[in-house]
Design a protein around this motif. Structure first.
Motif, PDB file in Angstrom:
ATOM      1  N   VAL A 195       0.876  -1.174   0.000  1.00 25.73           N
ATOM      2  CA  VAL A 195       0.000   0.000   0.000  1.00 25.73           C
ATOM      3  C   VAL A 195       0.910   1.219   0.000  1.00 25.73           C
ATOM      4  CG1 VAL A 195      -1.816   1.270   1.192  1.00 25.73           C
ATOM      5  CG2 VAL A 195      -1.810  -1.237   1.219  1.00 25.73           C
ATOM      6  N   PHE A 196       0.968   1.923  -1.133  1.00 25.45           N
ATOM      7  CA  PHE A 196       1.908   3.031  -1.283  1.00 25.45           C
ATOM      8  C   PHE A 196       1.182   4.354  -1.073  1.00 25.45           C
ATOM      9  CE2 PHE A 196       6.316   3.496  -3.048  1.00 25.45           C
ATOM     10  CZ  PHE A 196       6.459   4.831  -2.683  1.00 25.45           C
ATOM     11  N   CYS A 197       1.454   4.981   0.055  1.00 25.94           N
ATOM     12  CA  CYS A 197       0.872   6.284   0.360  1.00 25.94           C
ATOM     13  C   CYS A 197       1.797   7.360  -0.204  1.00 25.94           C
ATOM     14  CB  CYS A 197       0.698   6.454   1.864  1.00 25.94           C
ATOM     15  SG  CYS A 197      -0.413   5.232   2.603  1.00 25.94           S
ATOM     16  N   GLY A 198       1.481   7.783  -1.405  1.00 26.16           N
ATOM     17  CA  GLY A 198       2.281   8.763  -2.131  1.00 26.16           C
ATOM     18  C   GLY A 198       1.529   9.128  -3.386  1.00 26.16           C
ATOM     19  N   VAL A 199       2.227   9.614  -4.397  1.00 26.82           N
ATOM     20  CA  VAL A 199       1.558   9.943  -5.654  1.00 26.82           C
ATOM     21  C   VAL A 199       1.771   8.804  -6.660  1.00 26.82           C
ATOM     22  CG1 VAL A 199       1.586  12.424  -5.280  1.00 26.82           C
ATOM     23  CG2 VAL A 199       3.530  11.342  -6.416  1.00 26.82           C
ATOM     24  N   HIS A 200       1.056   8.899  -7.783  1.00 26.78           N
ATOM     25  CA  HIS A 200       0.891   7.733  -8.645  1.00 26.78           C
ATOM     26  C   HIS A 200       2.193   7.194  -9.211  1.00 26.78           C
ATOM     27  CE1 HIS A 200      -0.790   5.187 -11.885  1.00 26.78           C
ATOM     28  NE2 HIS A 200      -1.820   5.082 -11.067  1.00 26.78           N
ATOM     29  N   PHE A 201       3.122   8.080  -9.649  1.00 26.57           N
ATOM     30  CA  PHE A 201       4.352   7.559 -10.249  1.00 26.57           C
ATOM     31  C   PHE A 201       5.159   6.750  -9.232  1.00 26.57           C
ATOM     32  CE2 PHE A 201       6.453  11.342  -8.439  1.00 26.57           C
ATOM     33  CZ  PHE A 201       7.652  10.803  -8.009  1.00 26.57           C
ATOM     34  N   MET A 202       5.022   7.073  -7.949  1.00 29.50           N
ATOM     35  CA  MET A 202       5.745   6.341  -6.910  1.00 29.50           C
ATOM     36  C   MET A 202       5.221   4.910  -6.789  1.00 29.50           C
ATOM     37  SD  MET A 202       6.006   9.264  -3.964  1.00 29.50           S
ATOM     38  CE  MET A 202       6.807  10.839  -4.316  1.00 29.50           C
ATOM     39  N   ALA A 203       3.903   4.780  -6.814  1.00 27.96           N
ATOM     40  CA  ALA A 203       3.310   3.445  -6.765  1.00 27.96           C
ATOM     41  C   ALA A 203       3.677   2.652  -8.023  1.00 27.96           C
ATOM     42  CB  ALA A 203       1.799   3.553  -6.620  1.00 27.96           C
ATOM     43  N   GLU A 204       3.752   3.329  -9.165  1.00 26.83           N
ATOM     44  CA  GLU A 204       4.200   2.666 -10.398  1.00 26.83           C
ATOM     45  C   GLU A 204       5.624   2.138 -10.249  1.00 26.83           C
ATOM     46  OE1 GLU A 204       2.091   4.455 -14.389  1.00 26.83           O
ATOM     47  OE2 GLU A 204       3.945   5.391 -13.703  1.00 26.83           O
ATOM     48  N   THR A 205       6.510   2.940  -9.649  1.00 29.09           N
ATOM     49  CA  THR A 205       7.896   2.502  -9.475  1.00 29.09           C
ATOM     50  C   THR A 205       7.959   1.270  -8.590  1.00 29.09           C
ATOM     51  OG1 THR A 205       8.616   4.798  -9.711  1.00 29.09           O
ATOM     52  CG2 THR A 205      10.220   3.247  -8.833  1.00 29.09           C
ATOM     53  N   ALA A 206       7.132   1.245  -7.548  1.00 29.39           N
ATOM     54  CA  ALA A 206       7.079   0.060  -6.690  1.00 29.39           C
ATOM     55  C   ALA A 206       6.622  -1.163  -7.485  1.00 29.39           C
ATOM     56  CB  ALA A 206       6.144   0.310  -5.510  1.00 29.39           C
ATOM     57  N   LYS A 207       5.652  -0.983  -8.366  1.00 29.53           N
ATOM     58  CA  LYS A 207       5.166  -2.087  -9.193  1.00 29.53           C
ATOM     59  C   LYS A 207       6.243  -2.541 -10.173  1.00 29.53           C
ATOM     60  CE  LYS A 207       2.053  -4.968 -10.784  1.00 29.53           C
ATOM     61  NZ  LYS A 207       1.544  -6.090  -9.955  1.00 29.53           N
ATOM     62  N   GLY A 216      -1.958  12.571  -8.453  1.00 27.22           N
ATOM     63  CA  GLY A 216      -0.981  12.658  -9.532  1.00 27.22           C
ATOM     64  C   GLY A 216       0.237  13.467  -9.132  1.00 27.22           C
ATOM     65  N   CYS A 217       0.966  13.979 -10.124  1.00 29.01           N
ATOM     66  CA  CYS A 217       2.189  14.739  -9.856  1.00 29.01           C
ATOM     67  C   CYS A 217       2.419  15.701 -11.010  1.00 29.01           C
ATOM     68  CB  CYS A 217       3.382  13.800  -9.710  1.00 29.01           C
ATOM     69  SG  CYS A 217       4.977  14.640  -9.600  1.00 29.01           S
ATOM     70  N   SER A 218       2.505  17.003 -10.710  1.00 24.20           N
ATOM     71  CA  SER A 218       2.699  17.995 -11.768  1.00 24.20           C
ATOM     72  C   SER A 218       4.042  17.826 -12.461  1.00 24.20           C
ATOM     73  CB  SER A 218       2.581  19.404 -11.192  1.00 24.20           C
ATOM     74  OG  SER A 218       3.536  19.631 -10.163  1.00 24.20           O
ATOM     75  N   LEU A 219       5.056  17.368 -11.729  1.00 26.98           N
ATOM     76  CA  LEU A 219       6.374  17.173 -12.344  1.00 26.98           C
ATOM     77  C   LEU A 219       6.353  15.970 -13.289  1.00 26.98           C
ATOM     78  CD1 LEU A 219       9.323  17.856 -12.698  1.00 26.98           C
ATOM     79  CD2 LEU A 219       9.826  16.603 -10.584  1.00 26.98           C
ATOM     80  N   ALA A 220       5.826  14.842 -12.833  1.00 28.32           N
ATOM     81  CA  ALA A 220       5.745  13.660 -13.699  1.00 28.32           C
ATOM     82  C   ALA A 220       4.894  13.942 -14.934  1.00 28.32           C
ATOM     83  CB  ALA A 220       5.177  12.475 -12.925  1.00 28.32           C
ATOM     84  N   ASP A 221       3.865  14.787 -14.771  1.00 22.15           N
ATOM     85  CA  ASP A 221       2.978  15.105 -15.900  1.00 22.15           C
ATOM     86  C   ASP A 221       3.578  16.123 -16.859  1.00 22.15           C
ATOM     87  OD1 ASP A 221       1.097  13.380 -14.933  1.00 22.15           O
ATOM     88  OD2 ASP A 221      -0.169  14.924 -14.017  1.00 22.15           O
ATOM     89  N   SER A 222       4.753  16.673 -16.536  1.00 29.95           N
ATOM     90  CA  SER A 222       5.317  17.727 -17.373  1.00 29.95           C
ATOM     91  C   SER A 222       5.988  17.192 -18.638  1.00 29.95           C
ATOM     92  CB  SER A 222       6.309  18.581 -16.576  1.00 29.95           C
ATOM     93  OG  SER A 222       7.473  17.841 -16.244  1.00 29.95           O
ATOM     94  N   ILE A 223       6.123  15.857 -18.752  1.00 25.64           N
ATOM     95  CA  ILE A 223       6.593  15.264 -20.006  1.00 25.64           C
ATOM     96  C   ILE A 223       5.890  13.935 -20.225  1.00 25.64           C
ATOM     97  CG2 ILE A 223       8.595  14.144 -18.909  1.00 25.64           C
ATOM     98  CD1 ILE A 223      10.094  14.677 -21.613  1.00 25.64           C
ATOM     99  N   THR A 224       5.413  13.728 -21.450  1.00 20.37           N
ATOM    100  CA  THR A 224       4.760  12.477 -21.812  1.00 20.37           C
ATOM    101  C   THR A 224       5.721  11.604 -22.611  1.00 20.37           C
ATOM    102  OG1 THR A 224       3.941  13.323 -23.914  1.00 20.37           O
ATOM    103  CG2 THR A 224       2.546  13.689 -21.964  1.00 20.37           C
ATOM    104  N   ALA A 225       5.356  10.341 -22.759  1.00 24.58           N
ATOM    105  CA  ALA A 225       6.179   9.431 -23.566  1.00 24.58           C
ATOM    106  C   ALA A 225       6.271   9.931 -25.011  1.00 24.58           C
ATOM    107  CB  ALA A 225       5.592   8.029 -23.513  1.00 24.58           C
ATOM    108  N   ALA A 226       5.175  10.467 -25.547  1.00 23.07           N
ATOM    109  CA  ALA A 226       5.184  10.972 -26.927  1.00 23.07           C
ATOM    110  C   ALA A 226       6.143  12.150 -27.064  1.00 23.07           C
ATOM    111  CB  ALA A 226       3.770  11.380 -27.341  1.00 23.07           C
TER     112      ALA A 226
END
Length: 351
Positions: A87-99, A115-125
């Motif tokens: 159970v990851f109490c944080g923002v979404h990219f952190m839980a993704e890293t754990a996965k 979510g996270c404004s920093l993680a959302d500042s660049i997309t894969a595209a």
């Protein structure tokens, strides 16, 4: 067997769960009482789950967690934990890293909308397009990125090892550093590297801690030490103060969240000014209770971090939600970029 007419006792925590409401800012209706903490612990044991909390979480979430720390350190703990559910109490990219690091485990986040404004500042595209403009460049991504971006990355980094990661790359190779412009500026300053291109992303909370605030606080507290996160917009101002002799250089520290904990235990001043998200103050005060830790900006609170409320955590454990999934192929690529960072020799203290 119950006798005729006897009332069955309600299940533990029923009254608490009935109070949970969902609103624009997340799940509310439950206070962090001893009853709540006991029910969270009971449900965690029942689900064979371990609770991880980031340093920026609400104090009551940090206090009920099994482990508290920065996102990468927690993800590595998750990989080694014997429990089947994280159970990851944080923002979404952190839980993704754990996965990514624990693909066989169930990873839950108490509110998937965090979510996270920093993680959302660049997309894969956007990263694919940037890479196409610089063929042959080495992509270095901060761990504060989505799994999809990590999957397109050559080497990940943390705020504590970003300089070492970039310094390890052939000096003749171009480097694409993303997504945080302030951490990128810190890396460029420390390495002296000219062939580094920096993505202009930012954490809205850290970017909002500005140089004027830091200058005013430093001058008002001339005997304090400064702990400044490299994502902050004021990091350059802190180094300027030290470089110009307006503030003793040995009392200015540019640190990751994990590094702040170590520095707190070693601090020589009775007061420390802290430039990062205000949730960090809770762990600093626990690490060094004799020091007066004060925020440079006491409004620097991440609304996404604060979406992990007592009600959200209780709901997560009761309903087994919200589960985080990462495409296996993406996870394998992302895991490789994290592993390359660790192989450099300094796994870092996280973001």
């Amino acid at each position: 067997m119950a006798t005729m007419g006897a009332e069955l006792a309600p299940a533990p925590g029923t009254a608490l769960r009935e109070r949970i409401t969902d609103g624009p800012s997340g799940y509310t209706g439950v206070e962090a009482t001893p009853e709540w903490a006991a029910e969270v612990k009971r449900l965690a044991r029942q689900r064979n789950a371990t609770i991880l909390a980031h340093n920026y979480q609400l104090p009551e979430i940090q206090d009920v967690a099994d482990h508290v720390g920065d996102s990468l350190a927690l993800s590595r703990i998750a990989a080694e934990a014997p429990e089947e559910t994280i159970v990851f109490c944080g923002v979404h990219f952190m839980a993704e890293t754990a996965k990514i690091l624990s693909p066989e485990k169930t990873v839950l986040i108490p509110d998937e909308r965090a979510g996270c404004s920093l993680a959302d500042s660049i997309t894969a595209a956007e990263l694919r397009e940037w890479k196409a403009e610089h063929p042959g460049a080495v992509v270095v991504s901060y761990v504060n990125t989505t799994a999809a971006v990590k999957g397109l990355t050559d080497i990940c980094c943390t705020s504590s090892n970003a300089v070492d990661v970039v310094a390890s790359i052939d000096p003749d190779r171009e480097v694409l550093f993303l997504p945080d412009q302030f951490l990128g500026a810190h890396v460029k300053r420390e390495t002296g590297r000219e062939n580094i291109h920096i993505w202009m992303g930012e954490c809205h909370v850290h970017a909002g801690i500005n140089g004027d605030e830091l200058n005013a606080q430093a001058r008002a507290h001339p005997d304090a030490e400064l702990f400044v996160h490299p994502e902050c917009g004021c990091a350059t101002s802190a180094l300027y103060l030290a470089g110009e002799g307006e503030f003793p250089a040995d009392r200015v520290h540019i640190l990751s969240t994990g590094g702040m904990i170590d520095a707190a235990r070693a601090a020589k001043s009775s007061q420390v000014l802290v430039a990062t998200e205000i949730g960090m103050l809770h762990q600093l005060r626990k690490a060094a209770p004799g020091i007066d830790f004060q925020a440079v900006n006491d409004r620097a609170a991440c609304k996404y971090m604060k979406m992990i409320t007592p009600a959200a955590l209780l709901r997560c454990l009761e309903e087994n939600r919200d589960e985080v999934h990462v495409d296996p192929d993406t996870a394998a690529l992302a895991r490789h970029s994290v592993q390359r960072m660790i192989e450099i020799g300094n796994p870092g203290g996280g973001e």
